[in-house]
Write an enzyme that holds these catalytic residues in place. Structure first.
Site, PDB file in Angstrom:
ATOM      1  CG  ASP A 178     -27.617 -84.879  23.312  1.00 33.55           C
ATOM      2  OD1 ASP A 178     -27.592 -84.097  22.349  1.00 33.55           O
ATOM      3  OD2 ASP A 178     -27.534 -84.498  24.494  1.00 33.55           O
ATOM      4  CG  ASP A 184     -33.730 -75.779  17.474  1.00 30.05           C
ATOM      5  OD1 ASP A 184     -34.806 -75.386  16.996  1.00 30.05           O
ATOM      6  OD2 ASP A 184     -33.601 -76.081  18.678  1.00 30.05           O
TER       7      ASP A 184
END
Ligand code: IMP
Ligand code: MG
Length: 188
Positions: free
Chosen positions: A172, A113
């Site tokens: 998650d 990311d």
């Protein structure tokens, strides 16, 4: 909470198997190159470093497609309480391997990311002079979205995705949904 499936379990399984095959053949090539520099097959070490917790399911599936003698040395990156997004400066929790000189190292992570986590780890492990150092990520967020803060070379990518927050297959949201079998996008 509604989840829309982005990559289903069948596509994941097929891609992970392909990645495993490619990684195996690249590792074998690196090992035979090292052999030509007088290192015995027996002396060569393959060290797989999964970045926990996010990569646990990906790693478990991936290693079963890499039929090579290896040790597994997980590294845990500290998560930030209550946050769902990526690391604003990664912090390592606990020990990291310090004996990687001459080893064939594969770092395995769930998603690239901002690039902070993998940028840090790549530098840390490269400094130990491994025989080879590669990174496999299941997902890579689009660099053009502007989320990337550090450019990181990644040798293997499962899927390129847009600027979306994804869950499932190990990923998650606030500690939950890692056990979903597909990769999905959370819609509130
Ligand atoms: P980084 O920003 O590239 O350092 O990524 C750090 C970590 O943030 C990743 O390993 C994931 O655990 C987490 N992360 C980043 N994007 C997502 C996402 O879309 N869903 C779930 N976790 C994410
Ligand atoms: Mg992670």
């Amino acid at each position: 909470m509604a989840v829309s499936v982005l990559v289903d379990r069948h596509r994941i399984a097929a891609r992970v198997e392909q990645m495993g095959r490619q990684i195996t053949s690249d590792l074998e090539a690196s090992m035979s190159e090292a052999r030509s520099h007088a290192l015995d097959a027996e002396e060569q070490r393959v060290v797989l470093i999964p970045i926990l917790t996010g990569s646990m399911i990906f790693m478990a599936d991936l290693i079963r497609h890499i039929p090579v003698k290896m040790s597994i040395r997980p590294v845990t990156i500290k998560s930030y309480h209550g946050t769902a997004t990526s690391s604003h400066g990664a912090t390592i929790n606990g020990d990291v391997p310090t004996d990687l000189e001459g080893a064939h190292v594969l770092i395995v992570d769930d998603i690239l990311d901002s690039g902070r986590t993998l940028g840090l780890l790549r530098r840390l492990f490269a400094a130990q002079r491994p025989a080879s150092l590669r990174i496999a990520v299941l997902l890579r967020k689009d660099e053009a979205s502007g989320r990337r803060q550090e450019h990181v070379e990644v040798e293997y990518t499962g899927f390129d995705i847009g600027d979306e927050f994804v869950i499932g297959y190990g990923l998650d949201f606030d500690g939950y949904h890692r056990n979903l079998p597909d990769i999905g996008v959370l819609r509130q």
